[in-house]
Design a protein around this motif. Sequence first.
Motif, PDB file in Angstrom:
ATOM      1  N   GLY A 273     -30.867 102.451  11.597  1.00  0.00           N
ATOM      2  CA  GLY A 273     -31.934 102.066  12.499  1.00  0.00           C
ATOM      3  C   GLY A 273     -32.979 103.158  12.551  1.00  0.00           C
ATOM      4  O   GLY A 273     -32.723 104.311  12.196  1.00  0.00           O
ATOM      5  N   GLN A 274     -34.153 102.787  13.011  1.00  0.00           N
ATOM      6  CA  GLN A 274     -35.240 103.751  13.093  1.00  0.00           C
ATOM      7  C   GLN A 274     -35.026 104.712  14.245  1.00  0.00           C
ATOM      8  O   GLN A 274     -34.459 104.356  15.275  1.00  0.00           O
ATOM      9  CB  GLN A 274     -36.576 103.030  13.288  1.00  0.00           C
ATOM     10  N   ARG A 275     -35.467 105.956  14.043  1.00  0.00           N
ATOM     11  CA  ARG A 275     -35.458 106.925  15.121  1.00  0.00           C
ATOM     12  C   ARG A 275     -36.799 107.646  15.126  1.00  0.00           C
ATOM     13  O   ARG A 275     -37.513 107.667  14.131  1.00  0.00           O
ATOM     14  CB  ARG A 275     -34.313 107.921  14.961  1.00  0.00           C
ATOM     15  N   ILE A 276     -37.148 108.222  16.262  1.00  0.00           N
ATOM     16  CA  ILE A 276     -38.416 108.920  16.408  1.00  0.00           C
ATOM     17  C   ILE A 276     -38.199 110.395  16.097  1.00  0.00           C
ATOM     18  O   ILE A 276     -37.398 111.069  16.751  1.00  0.00           O
ATOM     19  CB  ILE A 276     -38.979 108.770  17.831  1.00  0.00           C
ATOM     20  N   GLY A 277     -38.885 110.896  15.083  1.00  0.00           N
ATOM     21  CA  GLY A 277     -38.768 112.306  14.728  1.00  0.00           C
ATOM     22  C   GLY A 277     -37.454 112.606  14.047  1.00  0.00           C
ATOM     23  O   GLY A 277     -36.767 111.737  13.510  1.00  0.00           O
ATOM     24  N   ASP A 280     -34.155 113.216   9.421  1.00  0.00           N
ATOM     25  CA  ASP A 280     -33.497 112.211   8.605  1.00  0.00           C
ATOM     26  C   ASP A 280     -34.431 111.094   8.175  1.00  0.00           C
ATOM     27  O   ASP A 280     -34.017 109.962   7.994  1.00  0.00           O
ATOM     28  CB  ASP A 280     -32.300 111.613   9.363  1.00  0.00           C
ATOM     29  N   GLY A 281     -35.729 111.414   8.002  1.00  0.00           N
ATOM     30  CA  GLY A 281     -36.650 110.408   7.505  1.00  0.00           C
ATOM     31  C   GLY A 281     -36.822 109.227   8.433  1.00  0.00           C
ATOM     32  O   GLY A 281     -36.935 108.091   7.986  1.00  0.00           O
ATOM     33  N   LEU A 282     -36.815 109.483   9.736  1.00  0.00           N
ATOM     34  CA  LEU A 282     -36.993 108.418  10.727  1.00  0.00           C
ATOM     35  C   LEU A 282     -35.886 107.376  10.649  1.00  0.00           C
ATOM     36  O   LEU A 282     -36.110 106.202  10.942  1.00  0.00           O
ATOM     37  CB  LEU A 282     -38.356 107.743  10.558  1.00  0.00           C
ATOM     38  N   GLN A 283     -34.678 107.770  10.274  1.00  0.00           N
ATOM     39  CA  GLN A 283     -33.577 106.811  10.222  1.00  0.00           C
ATOM     40  C   GLN A 283     -32.275 107.489  10.631  1.00  0.00           C
ATOM     41  O   GLN A 283     -32.088 108.684  10.430  1.00  0.00           O
ATOM     42  CB  GLN A 283     -33.436 106.225   8.819  1.00  0.00           C
ATOM     43  N   SER A 304     -37.114 104.607   7.242  1.00  0.00           N
ATOM     44  CA  SER A 304     -36.936 103.255   7.764  1.00  0.00           C
ATOM     45  C   SER A 304     -38.257 102.514   7.920  1.00  0.00           C
ATOM     46  O   SER A 304     -38.268 101.295   8.041  1.00  0.00           O
ATOM     47  CB  SER A 304     -36.213 103.306   9.117  1.00  0.00           C
ATOM     48  N   ASP A 305     -39.384 103.244   7.917  1.00  0.00           N
ATOM     49  CA  ASP A 305     -40.678 102.588   8.065  1.00  0.00           C
ATOM     50  C   ASP A 305     -41.331 102.278   6.722  1.00  0.00           C
ATOM     51  O   ASP A 305     -42.503 101.890   6.680  1.00  0.00           O
ATOM     52  CB  ASP A 305     -41.623 103.436   8.931  1.00  0.00           C
ATOM     53  N   GLY A 351     -50.788 102.093  -0.034  1.00  0.00           N
ATOM     54  CA  GLY A 351     -50.588 102.905   1.149  1.00  0.00           C
ATOM     55  C   GLY A 351     -49.311 102.588   1.892  1.00  0.00           C
ATOM     56  O   GLY A 351     -48.828 103.406   2.679  1.00  0.00           O
ATOM     57  N   HIS A 352     -48.745 101.396   1.646  1.00  0.00           N
ATOM     58  CA  HIS A 352     -47.521 101.002   2.345  1.00  0.00           C
ATOM     59  C   HIS A 352     -46.727 100.111   1.404  1.00  0.00           C
ATOM     60  O   HIS A 352     -47.110  98.976   1.125  1.00  0.00           O
ATOM     61  CB  HIS A 352     -47.869 100.259   3.634  1.00  0.00           C
ATOM     62  N   LEU A 353     -45.610 100.617   0.883  1.00  0.00           N
ATOM     63  CA  LEU A 353     -44.826  99.923  -0.126  1.00  0.00           C
ATOM     64  C   LEU A 353     -43.852  98.959   0.551  1.00  0.00           C
ATOM     65  O   LEU A 353     -42.988  99.368   1.319  1.00  0.00           O
ATOM     66  CB  LEU A 353     -44.074 100.933  -0.990  1.00  0.00           C
ATOM     67  N   LEU A 354     -43.990  97.667   0.236  1.00  0.00           N
ATOM     68  CA  LEU A 354     -43.282  96.620   0.969  1.00  0.00           C
ATOM     69  C   LEU A 354     -42.054  96.077   0.248  1.00  0.00           C
ATOM     70  O   LEU A 354     -41.054  95.765   0.885  1.00  0.00           O
ATOM     71  CB  LEU A 354     -44.244  95.464   1.262  1.00  0.00           C
TER      72      LEU A 354
END
Length: 415
Positions: A273-277, A280-283, A304-305, A351-354
Motif C-alpha cells: 500500500g502507499q505510504r507518505i514519505g 521505501d519508495g512510497l510503499q 506505488s504511485d 511523465g507518468h508511466l501507466l
Amino acid sequence: MNVEELVRDALREQAVQQPPAPPGFADRVLGARRRRRTRRVASVALATAAVVAIAVGGPLLDSGHKNHVRPSGTVGSGEVQAHPDQSPPRELIGAGDAVLAAYYTAKIQPQTDRRAVSARTYWLLDPKTGKYEKDSRWSFVAVAPGLRTAAVLERDLPAHRIGLLDLATRKVERWIPVRHGVGGLAFSYDGTRLVATTYDENPDLRVREKLFRGKGKRDGWMWGVRFGESSRSGFYDLDVASGAGSWSPVASGRDINSRADFAFSRTGELVYGQRIGGRDGLQQFYDLKGDEVAAPANEKYLRSDVPARLSPSGRLAALGLTKEVGGRPGRSYSSVRDPRTGKEITKVRGGHLLAWADEKHLIAWERVTSLEEEYRPQLVLVTIGSDKVVPLSGVQKPAEPTDLVEPWEPVFARR
C-alpha cells in the motif's frame, strides 16, 4: 554503447535470477495456443476478408512499423489502437498487452457545508463493440486480466458485498458478501485472486478547508478528515472462483492518505500500500496476515504511485519522472531501471508511466503544453530507445477552479 545494447546486456545479466512463472501461467499459454489455432482456422475460411484487413489494418508492435496507428480493432488484437481525437475516449484504446479497460470521472458531492464525497462514474469497455459505455451503478471497478470480468462495488462506500460483473452482458454473475466494509479492489497478476481493502469510513471523503492561492485564501475540498490519516482497517485476500478468503487487520497509522488501497505483489505472496514519505519508495509491503515485511527483491525500488511497475518479464522497472525539458510542448522523461539493483538502465519519454504494452513499449501520460503553461496530458505510446511518441487519446482538459468534476482517469488491464 547504445540504449538497445544497454537493455540487452542488462537483461542477460538478470536472466539467471528470474523468479518462476506466475501462477496460472501454463493455463494462459495453453489458452493462447488455442486462440491462435482458432484464428488460423478462421483465417483460411475468411481469406478474402483477410486480404481487405491487410489493406486497412495497423501493424503489431513488433512489426517494425511502430508509428502507424489503427483507429480501432478487437480487444483480442495486439495492435496499436488509438483515437487521438477523443478525450475522453469513446472507442477502444490499447497497445500490445495493455488495454484501456475503463475510465472514470469523479464529482464532488457535498453532504454538508463542510463535508463531501468524491463520487466516481465509470465508463466500461464493451468487449463486443469496442466502445466505452457509461455504467453509473458502481463506485469502484477493477478489471481482471482478459477483460471478461470486473470486480465492482455499489455506490455507498464502504460496501458489504463485492460483485463479479460479466463485461459482455453487464450482469453481476455472483456476489461475495463481506463483514468488513470494502472501499477498494485489485486483482492479482494472474487474475485468480482479489485483494479488497477495508475501511471504517468512505475513503473518498472530502472536507472543506481554507487554501492559499495567490494573494488570498479560498475554500477547497481536501481529502479525508486530516492529511495523513485514514480509516483503512485491513484487507481481504479472496479466491475469485470460490469467493473464499480471509480478512487481515492492518493498523492505519498516520502516514497514509484517506484512500490507500492495497494491491498484490507480482507473485501474489504479499500486498503493498502507499505510504507518505519514508525510504521505501512510497510503499509498504505486508504478508497475507497483515504484518509489515520487507519489499521483495524485485520490487524494492518501485513506487506505488507509478502504476506500470514491472515489465511483463519482470526484468525492467518503471520509475517516476526524472527530467523535464522546456519547449512547446515540453517533454517529460521517466526512469527505467534494474528492479533488483535500482540502477538506471535508460530514460523513456512520458511523465507518468501507466502500463507496459510489451518489453519495449509503455503507455504513459505525456504533456502537450510548455513547462510555463498549465499541465495538460494525453495518453501516448512510448518506446525504450526512441524519443518518439504515438498519441493514443485526445488531450485531457483541465478542471476549472469552480468545476466539481475532475478530469477522466484511465483504468488499464492486460489482454
